[in-house]
Design a protein around this motif. Structure first.
Motif, PDB file in Angstrom:
ATOM      1  N   ARG A  36      20.025  67.764  47.945  1.00  0.00           N
ATOM      2  CA  ARG A  36      20.560  69.474  48.110  1.00  0.00           C
ATOM      3  C   ARG A  36      21.534  69.756  49.188  1.00  0.00           C
ATOM      4  NH1 ARG A  36      16.319  72.595  48.180  1.00  0.00           N
ATOM      5  NH2 ARG A  36      15.716  71.289  46.303  1.00  0.00           N
ATOM      6  N   GLN A  37      21.390  69.212  49.787  1.00  0.00           N
ATOM      7  CA  GLN A  37      21.733  70.207  51.543  1.00  0.00           C
ATOM      8  C   GLN A  37      23.162  68.552  51.054  1.00  0.00           C
ATOM      9  OE1 GLN A  37      19.055  68.720  54.300  1.00  0.00           O
ATOM     10  NE2 GLN A  37      18.991  70.710  54.751  1.00  0.00           N
ATOM     11  N   GLN A  38      22.949  67.709  50.840  1.00  0.00           N
ATOM     12  CA  GLN A  38      24.665  66.599  50.787  1.00  0.00           C
ATOM     13  C   GLN A  38      25.516  67.229  49.579  1.00  0.00           C
ATOM     14  OE1 GLN A  38      25.270  63.542  51.983  1.00  0.00           O
ATOM     15  NE2 GLN A  38      23.714  63.913  53.690  1.00  0.00           N
ATOM     16  N   VAL A  39      24.892  68.062  48.354  1.00  0.00           N
ATOM     17  CA  VAL A  39      25.281  68.595  46.818  1.00  0.00           C
ATOM     18  C   VAL A  39      26.123  69.621  47.681  1.00  0.00           C
ATOM     19  CG1 VAL A  39      25.489  69.489  45.066  1.00  0.00           C
ATOM     20  CG2 VAL A  39      24.530  67.009  45.483  1.00  0.00           C
ATOM     21  N   ARG A  40      25.746  70.755  48.712  1.00  0.00           N
ATOM     22  CA  ARG A  40      25.954  71.776  48.927  1.00  0.00           C
ATOM     23  C   ARG A  40      26.854  71.787  50.042  1.00  0.00           C
ATOM     24  NH1 ARG A  40      20.598  75.131  49.975  1.00  0.00           N
ATOM     25  NH2 ARG A  40      20.419  75.535  48.260  1.00  0.00           N
ATOM     26  N   ALA A  41      27.015  70.810  51.123  1.00  0.00           N
ATOM     27  CA  ALA A  41      27.785  69.967  51.667  1.00  0.00           C
ATOM     28  C   ALA A  41      29.236  69.753  50.798  1.00  0.00           C
ATOM     29  CB  ALA A  41      27.992  69.031  52.931  1.00  0.00           C
ATOM     30  N   ALA A  42      29.377  69.328  50.094  1.00  0.00           N
ATOM     31  CA  ALA A  42      31.078  68.665  49.351  1.00  0.00           C
ATOM     32  C   ALA A  42      31.844  69.278  49.015  1.00  0.00           C
ATOM     33  CB  ALA A  42      30.015  68.168  47.833  1.00  0.00           C
ATOM     34  N   GLU A  43      32.886  68.994  48.910  1.00  0.00           N
ATOM     35  CA  GLU A  43      33.491  70.048  49.336  1.00  0.00           C
ATOM     36  C   GLU A  43      33.985  69.896  47.481  1.00  0.00           C
ATOM     37  OE1 GLU A  43      38.235  69.846  50.325  1.00  0.00           O
ATOM     38  OE2 GLU A  43      36.756  69.246  52.421  1.00  0.00           O
ATOM     39  N   GLN A  44      33.947  69.318  46.261  1.00  0.00           N
ATOM     40  CA  GLN A  44      33.940  69.644  45.120  1.00  0.00           C
ATOM     41  C   GLN A  44      32.447  69.277  44.655  1.00  0.00           C
ATOM     42  OE1 GLN A  44      37.701  69.203  43.504  1.00  0.00           O
ATOM     43  NE2 GLN A  44      37.118  70.482  45.294  1.00  0.00           N
ATOM     44  N   LYS A  45      31.638  70.281  44.609  1.00  0.00           N
ATOM     45  CA  LYS A  45      29.928  70.096  44.465  1.00  0.00           C
ATOM     46  C   LYS A  45      30.012  69.731  42.411  1.00  0.00           C
ATOM     47  CE  LYS A  45      28.767  73.776  46.853  1.00  0.00           C
ATOM     48  NZ  LYS A  45      29.954  73.348  47.444  1.00  0.00           N
ATOM     49  N   GLU A  46      31.216  69.470  42.491  1.00  0.00           N
ATOM     50  CA  GLU A  46      31.482  69.136  40.919  1.00  0.00           C
ATOM     51  C   GLU A  46      31.584  67.633  40.390  1.00  0.00           C
ATOM     52  OE1 GLU A  46      35.145  71.263  41.120  1.00  0.00           O
ATOM     53  OE2 GLU A  46      33.189  71.500  40.856  1.00  0.00           O
ATOM     54  N   ASP A  47      31.979  67.371  41.753  1.00  0.00           N
ATOM     55  CA  ASP A  47      32.459  65.614  42.064  1.00  0.00           C
ATOM     56  C   ASP A  47      31.471  64.718  42.538  1.00  0.00           C
ATOM     57  OD1 ASP A  47      34.318  65.948  40.172  1.00  0.00           O
ATOM     58  OD2 ASP A  47      36.131  66.499  42.140  1.00  0.00           O
TER      59      ASP A  47
END
Length: 85
Positions: A36-47
């Motif tokens: 979850r933390q990795q996804v949140r940290a991503a600039e483009q969550k949908e990618d």
């Protein structure tokens, strides 16, 4: 608009039950929180793509668990069939 490379998170599952997240050993109990933390940290969550590398002989249930975590986070999950040597 600038192109942003898709973010890939790699979860490795060994048949012994050991998990690694982006090459760092992680307890399976905190894997979902870390994802979850990795996804949140991503600039483009949908990618965000979660690549699951399962060692031959890993129970399929373990792979499904990680796939479900990815789905919950609306991340794409792909399974790598051959571990990198």
């Amino acid at each position: 608009s600038k192109t942003v490379a898709p973010t890939s998170v790699v979860v490795t599952i060994e048949k012994s039950g050991k998990y690694t997240l982006n090459s760092k050993e992680i307890n399976s109990n905190v894997l979902e929180k870390a994802l979850r933390q990795q996804v949140r940290a991503a600039e483009q969550k949908e990618d965000v793509t979660v690549t699951i590398v399962a060692e031959t002989g890993t129970p399929f249930d373990e792979v499904v668990k990680v796939m479900n975590m990815a789905a919950k986070l609306k991340a794409r999950a792909i399974i790598a069939t051959e571990p990198k040597s």
